[in-house]
Design an enzyme around this catalytic site. Structure first.
Site, short mmCIF file in Angstrom:
data_model
loop_
_atom_site.label_atom_id
_atom_site.label_comp_id
_atom_site.label_asym_id
_atom_site.label_seq_id
_atom_site.Cartn_x
_atom_site.Cartn_y
_atom_site.Cartn_z
N LYS A 174 28.39 -89.43 121.94
CA LYS A 174 27.39 -90.30 122.30
C LYS A 174 28.50 -90.83 123.53
O LYS A 174 28.02 -90.72 125.04
CB LYS A 174 27.28 -91.61 122.39
CG LYS A 174 25.83 -91.95 121.30
CD LYS A 174 25.54 -93.14 120.55
CE LYS A 174 24.91 -92.82 119.11
NZ LYS A 174 25.23 -93.91 118.15
N GLN B 133 27.91 -98.71 116.43
CA GLN B 133 27.08 -97.91 115.51
C GLN B 133 27.25 -98.05 113.76
O GLN B 133 28.53 -98.64 112.78
CB GLN B 133 28.01 -96.38 115.09
CG GLN B 133 27.91 -95.59 114.30
CD GLN B 133 26.92 -94.63 115.24
OE1 GLN B 133 26.81 -94.69 116.55
NE2 GLN B 133 25.29 -94.42 114.40
N ASP C 61 21.11 -100.42 122.04
CA ASP C 61 20.28 -100.15 121.18
C ASP C 61 19.44 -100.57 121.02
O ASP C 61 18.30 -99.96 119.93
CB ASP C 61 21.40 -99.86 119.80
CG ASP C 61 22.06 -98.48 119.64
OD1 ASP C 61 21.06 -97.41 120.23
OD2 ASP C 61 23.43 -98.14 118.88
#
Ligand code: NDP
Length: 293
Positions: free
Chosen positions: A53, A97, A120
């Site tokens: 990422k 994460q 997200d």
């Protein structure tokens, strides 16, 4: 003969588009978008995802940062970091994460993220907005799947889309998106899970089959009909001494036998994975623009 839904090539194309926008922004003298990531522990897959990422952020001209914590961090300390990231004016969007260590309640962490920086798309506010078809950050993997189908002009309207897996981050949101009232969705959707009876009877009815169950090569040729479009979300590392990194990747679909029955299929790797990262970049750019434009 099946055709490949090439996630890698599509991701490259979209990254070029984002990079052009970032050049336009910085040419105006403004700072580029900034994506931050929170990484807890030293799980190999999580470290790789965060590194990828970060790499993708730099490729499009974003700045990025990673906040690393040991696996034994306390929930309240992690929440303090989230509160700091929520307030930091230089950070446009951030991700935590997953998965997190057992002592931490993931939902408490997600709930602490500001919806305006939730690139997200996991917070209840963004999920609610998505379901109501309001402007929202759409979860990255479902967004990537929809983008791939759209960019390849795959006919979806009126098709039967079967989704296998009902997680909050993939199966449930993608089922919602595919049933939306718009030209790139309009599917009749069936959402299957571990308690579904006669799964094969249902998957064989799929015109579009989206598989996100986390079981290596679970979907076999007898479970699909001819000319199906298959989206394989699964990622599994298989130890492989012949590879430099010591593993190769396989999906939830047994591609060696299923692909020949497909009209279109996503490979693993190079299918959904690159689009997931690109969607995160698109959401970060959106967060930046929401703030400044
Ligand atoms: P989860 O483990 O959270 O969810 C799995 C789902 O599959 C659950 O809903 C479960 O049902 C269902 N399931 C499990 N076994 C069966 C079965 N035998 N028959 C039918 N349904 C079953 O997984 P995720 O959604 O997080 O991830 C799925 C896969 O996708 C993983 O391999 C993951 O690594 C990968 N992934 C890939 C991404 C990418 O970018 N390519 C991004 C995110 C995930 P129940 O709810 O009843 O337990």
């Amino acid at each position: 003969m099946f055709q490949i839904l090439d996630g890698k090539a599509t991701a490259t194309q979209i990254k070029d588009e984002i990079a052009n926008e970032v050049r336009r922004i910085t040419a105006d003298g403004k700072r580029p978008p900034h994506l931050a990531a929170v990484l807890v522990g030293d799980d190999g897959a999580s470290m790789t995802y965060v590194a990828n990422k970060e790499k993708a952020s730099h490729e499009v001209g974003f700045t990025s940062s990673v906040y690393r914590f040991p696996a034994n961090i306390k929930e309240e300390d992690l929440i303090q970091t989230i509160e700091f990231l929520n307030k930091d004016e230089e950070i446009d969007g951030f991700i935590v994460q997953l998965p997190l260590p057992k002592q931490i309640n993931e939902q408490h962490i997600i709930d602490a993220i500001s919806p305006n920086k939730d690139v997200d798309g996991f917070t209840p506010v963004n999920i609610g907005r998505m379901v109501l078809d309001e402007s929202a950050f759409i979860p990255a993997t479902p967004m990537g799947i929809c983008t791939l189908l759209e960019r390849y002009n795959i006919e979806t309207s009126g098709k039967h889309c079967v989704v296998v897996g009902r997680s909050n981050i993939v199966g449930t949101p993608v089922a919602n998106l595919m049933s939306r009232k718009n030209a790139h969705a309009n599917c009749t959707v069936t959402l299957c899970h571990s308690q579904t009876k006669n799964l094969s009877d249902i998957t064989r009815q799929a015109d579009i089959l989206i598989v996100a169950i986390g079981k290596p090569e679970f979907i076999t040729a007898d479970m699909v009909k001819d000319d199906v479009v298959v989206i394989d979300v699964g990622i599994h590392r298989i130890p492989d001494a012949s590879k430099k990194n010591g593993f190769h990747l396989i999906g939830d679909v047994k591609h060696s036998e299923v692909d020949n029955k497909c009209s279109w299929v996503t490979p693993v790797p190079g299918g959904v994975g690159p689009l997931t990262i690109v969607s995160l970049l698109q959401n970060t750019l959106k967060a930046y623009k929401n703030k400044f434009e």
